[in-house]
Design an enzyme around this catalytic site. Structure first.
Site, short mmCIF file in Angstrom:
data_model
loop_
_atom_site.label_atom_id
_atom_site.label_comp_id
_atom_site.label_asym_id
_atom_site.label_seq_id
_atom_site.Cartn_x
_atom_site.Cartn_y
_atom_site.Cartn_z
N SER A 62 17.08 -28.71 105.60
CA SER A 62 17.18 -27.68 104.75
C SER A 62 18.47 -27.75 103.80
CB SER A 62 17.48 -26.35 105.56
OG SER A 62 16.57 -26.03 106.36
N1 SAH Z 1 17.36 -26.97 110.69
C1 SAH Z 1 16.43 -28.15 110.34
C2 SAH Z 1 15.31 -27.94 109.91
C3 SAH Z 1 14.25 -28.98 110.22
S1 SAH Z 1 12.60 -28.69 109.78
C4 SAH Z 1 17.44 -29.17 109.60
O1 SAH Z 1 18.08 -28.60 108.70
O2 SAH Z 1 17.38 -30.39 109.73
C5 SAH Z 1 11.83 -27.46 110.99
C6 SAH Z 1 11.78 -28.30 112.21
O3 SAH Z 1 11.32 -27.35 113.27
C7 SAH Z 1 11.15 -29.44 112.26
O4 SAH Z 1 12.02 -30.42 112.91
C8 SAH Z 1 9.89 -29.26 113.18
O5 SAH Z 1 9.59 -30.31 114.08
C9 SAH Z 1 10.55 -28.11 114.04
N2 SAH Z 1 9.18 -27.28 114.60
C10 SAH Z 1 8.24 -26.71 114.34
N3 SAH Z 1 7.46 -26.06 115.04
C11 SAH Z 1 8.23 -25.89 115.99
C12 SAH Z 1 8.19 -25.34 117.32
N4 SAH Z 1 7.02 -24.31 117.57
N5 SAH Z 1 9.31 -25.10 118.26
C13 SAH Z 1 10.52 -25.93 118.06
N6 SAH Z 1 10.43 -26.51 116.88
C14 SAH Z 1 9.35 -26.67 116.09
#
Ligand code: SAH
Length: 217
Positions: A62
């Site tokens: 993010s």
């Molecule tokens: N806070 C993280 C955001 C990553 S993007 C950062 O800044 O790096 C969102 C993440 O949510 C991805 O890694 C994706 O694989 C995960 N995600 C999507 N659906 C999910 C679910 N149902 N349960 C757990 N993680 C999930």
């Protein structure tokens, strides 16, 4: 001396403080957590830029300002148990780990969880537990949580998660379509736990939550 320190200070000054984030603990931690460790080597020069970046597996780390906005909304003082859905790079996780007592983070993609774990260990974030799976169901054995954060877009507020929020707890979640969402802060009343206050923190764009409470793929 960390050669990225200057870039980090500038990031906090121009992208975060300038946009009215004022929680001094949040500002301090974002000045210290090495964001460049959480991005691919080829993107290190862009790590402190004012935008999200790809982290592989079609996911993103993010934008720094969004991390600050969501973290401030959780109102962490240091003693909280926090649930995070969407570990991704682990950057937001590290910020939470420095501001709360314990962090429970769930990531759907195993390879991302493994990479995040390594960096978090390197930064001594031993108060973080990571689980691989669908975060839609929350982490029942460890509930209730004082703060819950979902860092992926969801079409509705996952009911399992709302149930795992402690009285007085804060829950920050982007709700909307796959393209665009509204960031909401829900606060469960301490006096009357059946009451939830809902605040609109503005428009955001997150990658999709995939699973029971999100989209199918
Ligand atoms: N806070 C993280 C955001 C990553 S993007 C950062 O800044 O790096 C969102 C993440 O949510 C991805 O890694 C994706 O694989 C995960 N995600 C999507 N659906 C999910 C679910 N149902 N349960 C757990 N993680 C999930």
């Amino acid at each position: 001396m960390d050669r990225y320190k200057k870039q980090r200070m500038r990031m906090v000054e121009t992208q975060i403080r300038a946009r009215s984030i004022s929680d001094t603990r949040v500002l301090k931690v974002m000045e210290t957590v090495p964001r460049h460790l959480f991005v691919d080597e080829g993107l290190i020069d862009q790590a402190y830029n004012d935008n999200p970046l790809p982290i592989g597996e079609h996911q993103t780390i993010s934008q720094p300002y969004i991390v600050a906005l969501m973290t401030e909304a959780l109102e962490l003082k240091g003693r909280e148990r926090v649930l995070e859905i969407g570990t991704g790079s682990g950057y937001q996780t590290a910020i939470l780990a420095k501001l709360a007592d314990r962090v429970f983070s769930i990531e759907r993609v195993a390879s991302l969880a493994t990479r995040a774990r390594k960096i978090l260990d390197r930064l001594n974030c031993y108060n973080v537990a990571i689980r691989v799976g669908d975060g839609s169901y929350g982490w029942r054995e460890e509930a209730p949580f004082d703060a819950i954060i979902i860092t992926a877009a969801t079409p509705q507020i996952p009911s399992f998660l709302a149930e795992q929020l402690a009285p007085g707890g804060r829950f920050v979640v982007p709700v909307g379509s796959r393209d665009v969402q509204t960031l909401y802060k829900l606060t469960r009343s301490a006096d009357n736990p059946s009451e939830m206050k809902k605040e609109d923190l503005g428009g955001v764009r997150f990658v999709s939550l995939i699973g029971e409470s999100g989209w199918k793929s």
